[in-house]
Design a protein around this motif. Structure first.
Motif, short mmCIF file in Angstrom:
data_model
loop_
_atom_site.label_atom_id
_atom_site.label_comp_id
_atom_site.label_asym_id
_atom_site.label_seq_id
_atom_site.Cartn_x
_atom_site.Cartn_y
_atom_site.Cartn_z
N GLY A 25 33.99 101.69 52.67
CA GLY A 25 34.23 103.12 52.74
C GLY A 25 33.11 103.97 53.31
O GLY A 25 33.22 105.20 53.32
N LYS A 26 32.06 103.36 53.81
CA LYS A 26 30.97 104.13 54.41
C LYS A 26 31.28 104.44 55.87
O LYS A 26 32.08 103.76 56.51
CB LYS A 26 29.66 103.35 54.30
CG LYS A 26 29.22 103.11 52.86
CD LYS A 26 27.94 102.29 52.81
CE LYS A 26 27.53 102.01 51.36
NZ LYS A 26 26.35 101.13 51.28
N ILE A 27 30.63 105.47 56.38
CA ILE A 27 30.82 105.87 57.78
C ILE A 27 29.68 105.32 58.63
O ILE A 27 28.51 105.47 58.28
CB ILE A 27 30.89 107.40 57.91
CG1 ILE A 27 32.07 107.96 57.11
CG2 ILE A 27 30.99 107.81 59.38
CD1 ILE A 27 33.42 107.48 57.58
N VAL A 28 30.04 104.68 59.73
CA VAL A 28 29.07 104.18 60.70
C VAL A 28 29.25 104.95 61.99
O VAL A 28 30.38 105.09 62.49
CB VAL A 28 29.26 102.67 60.95
CG1 VAL A 28 28.42 102.20 62.14
CG2 VAL A 28 28.92 101.87 59.72
N ARG A 29 28.17 105.46 62.54
CA ARG A 29 28.20 106.17 63.81
C ARG A 29 27.37 105.42 64.84
O ARG A 29 26.32 104.86 64.51
CB ARG A 29 27.65 107.59 63.65
CG ARG A 29 28.45 108.46 62.70
CD ARG A 29 27.82 109.83 62.50
NE ARG A 29 28.64 110.68 61.64
CZ ARG A 29 28.60 110.64 60.30
NH1 ARG A 29 27.75 109.80 59.68
NH2 ARG A 29 29.38 111.42 59.59
N LEU A 30 27.83 105.42 66.08
CA LEU A 30 27.06 104.76 67.13
C LEU A 30 25.66 105.36 67.23
O LEU A 30 24.68 104.65 67.45
CB LEU A 30 27.79 104.88 68.47
CG LEU A 30 27.08 104.27 69.67
CD1 LEU A 30 26.82 102.79 69.48
CD2 LEU A 30 27.89 104.52 70.94
N SER A 31 25.57 106.67 67.05
CA SER A 31 24.28 107.35 67.16
C SER A 31 23.27 106.86 66.12
O SER A 31 22.07 107.02 66.29
CB SER A 31 24.46 108.86 67.03
OG SER A 31 25.09 109.19 65.80
N ASP A 32 23.75 106.23 65.05
CA ASP A 32 22.85 105.69 64.02
C ASP A 32 21.91 104.63 64.59
O ASP A 32 20.84 104.37 64.02
CB ASP A 32 23.64 105.07 62.87
CG ASP A 32 24.47 106.07 62.09
OD1 ASP A 32 24.16 107.28 62.17
OD2 ASP A 32 25.43 105.65 61.42
N PHE A 33 22.31 104.01 65.71
CA PHE A 33 21.56 102.88 66.26
C PHE A 33 20.72 103.24 67.47
O PHE A 33 20.03 102.38 68.02
CB PHE A 33 22.53 101.74 66.61
CG PHE A 33 23.34 101.30 65.43
CD1 PHE A 33 22.84 100.38 64.53
CD2 PHE A 33 24.59 101.87 65.18
CE1 PHE A 33 23.57 100.00 63.41
CE2 PHE A 33 25.33 101.49 64.07
CZ PHE A 33 24.82 100.56 63.18
N ARG A 34 20.78 104.51 67.86
CA ARG A 34 20.02 104.95 69.03
C ARG A 34 18.53 104.70 68.83
O ARG A 34 17.95 105.09 67.80
CB ARG A 34 20.27 106.44 69.30
CG ARG A 34 19.54 107.01 70.49
CD ARG A 34 20.02 106.41 71.80
NE ARG A 34 21.43 106.69 72.06
CZ ARG A 34 21.88 107.79 72.66
NH1 ARG A 34 21.02 108.73 73.07
NH2 ARG A 34 23.17 107.96 72.85
N ASP A 35 17.92 104.03 69.78
CA ASP A 35 16.49 103.69 69.78
C ASP A 35 16.11 102.71 68.66
O ASP A 35 14.92 102.45 68.47
CB ASP A 35 15.62 104.95 69.67
CG ASP A 35 15.84 105.91 70.83
OD1 ASP A 35 16.05 105.43 71.96
OD2 ASP A 35 15.81 107.13 70.61
N ARG A 36 17.10 102.15 67.97
CA ARG A 36 16.80 101.22 66.88
C ARG A 36 17.28 99.81 67.19
O ARG A 36 16.57 98.84 66.92
CB ARG A 36 17.46 101.71 65.59
CG ARG A 36 16.86 102.99 65.02
CD ARG A 36 17.63 103.44 63.79
NE ARG A 36 17.86 102.34 62.86
CZ ARG A 36 18.95 102.20 62.12
NH1 ARG A 36 19.93 103.08 62.21
NH2 ARG A 36 19.06 101.20 61.27
N SER A 37 18.50 99.68 67.69
CA SER A 37 19.01 98.35 68.00
C SER A 37 20.15 98.44 69.00
O SER A 37 20.82 99.48 69.13
CB SER A 37 19.50 97.64 66.73
OG SER A 37 20.69 98.22 66.25
#
Length: 240
Positions: free
Chosen positions: A47-59
Motif C-alpha cells: 500500500g505504499k506509493i513509489v514515485r520514479l522521482s524517488d530514485f533520481r540521482d540515487r539509482s
C-alpha cells in the motif's frame, strides 16, 4: 467500489488481444530512448506509493511489465531474480509493474477494481516467487500506456531521469549485457576516461517457451486457450 470510468473499461480488455503483425515495434512504444522517462507513481503490494522521482540521482531503475496471466513474464522472473541479486550493489533497482491481464479467463479475469488488481499482483508474487518489488499500475493503466502497452515490456531508466533502454519483450540475456555495459561506462567516467555515447535499435525474433505458456494458460482458465486459438486458429490444439 466505485464504478469504472470509460478509460478504465477500455484499458482492461476481457479477451486476449493478438494485435496485427508489427514490423516496427518501436512505433508502439511512446516512451522514447534518450528523452526523459515518463514520471509515474504506483502502489506497492503493502500500500505504499513509489514515485520514479524517488530514485533520481540515487539509482537506475529497471521496470518489467507483467501480470499473473502473462506467460512471458513468468518465464523471465527466475532470471530477473538473479539479475537483482547480481546488480544490487551496482546502484540498480528492479521493479515489476503490474498491468492488465494479458490472457484474462475464468480464474483471473479482466480487472474491475483496483483491489482486484492488487489481489492478482499478490497471487503473481506467490505463484512465481518474485524476489524484487511489484508495483501496481492504476486501474486505467496510465503508466503502462505512457511507456508502451505490451504484456512483458522492459525499460531501463538512468538515475539522471533519461530512458536509456526499451524493449517490447523482456529478454534477460540482452538486459544483463546492457547493465554490464552501463556499469562499465560509469566506472570509466569515474576513472576519468573518455566515453562515447552510443544509440542503437534492433528487431529480432526469439522462440517462445511452450511449457511456460501452457502452465500460465492453465492457471488462467480454459478461456485463455480458446481466446488464443480464436485469434490463431492454425494453432488449435497444437500450441501451446
Amino acid at each position: 467500489m466505485a464504478p469504472m470510468n470509460e478509460q478504465e473499461r477500455a484499458y482492461n480488455l476481457t479477451e486476449f488481444a493478438a494485435g496485427a503483425s508489427v514490423t516496427n515495434p518501436g512505433e508502439t512504444l511512446p516512451a522514447q530512448v534518450g528523452a526523459a522517462a515518463p514520471e509515474f507513481e504506483a502502489t506497492t503490494l503493502d500500500g505504499k506509493i513509489v514515485r520514479l522521482s524517488d530514485f533520481r540521482d540515487r539509482s537506475h531503475v529497471v521496470m518489467m511489465t507483467g501480470a499473473v496471466t502473462s506467460p512471458m513474464c513468468a518465464f523471465e522472473v527466475p532470471e530477473f531474480n538473479r539479475l537483482q541479486t547480481d546488480f544490487a550493489a551496482q546502484g540498480v533497482g528492479f521493479f515489476l509493474l503490474y498491468t492488465r491481464e494479458s490472457h484474462p479467463a475464468e480464474n483471473y479475469g479482466a480487472h474491475r477494481s483496483f483491489e482486484q488488481k492488487l489481489s492478482h499482483a499478490l497471487e503473481l508474487q506467490r505463484l512465481e516467487d518474485i524476489h524484487f518489488p511489484i508495483i501496481v499500475d492504476h486501474l486505467d493503466g496510465r503508466i503502462h500506456r505512457a511507456y508502451g502497452v505490451w504484456p512483458n515490456a522492459l525499460f531501463v531508466i538512468h538515475k539522471d531521469g533519461r530512458l536509456v533502454f526499451r524493449s517490447n519483450m523482456a529478454n534477460h540475456r540482452e538486459l544483463r549485457q546492457f547493465l554490464e555495459d552501463m556499469v562499465a561506462a560509469e566506472q570509466a567516467v569515474a576513472a576519468g576516461r573518455v566515453v562515447h555515447l552510443q544509440y542503437s535499435e534492433r528487431v529480432v525474433a526469439h522462440e517462445a517457451d511452450q511449457a511456460t505458456h501452457r502452465r500460465v494458460y492453465q492457471r488462467a482458465g480454459p478461456k485463455a486457450f480458446e481466446d488464443y486459438w480464436a485469434k490463431r486458429p492454425q494453432q488449435r490444439n497444437r500450441w501451446p
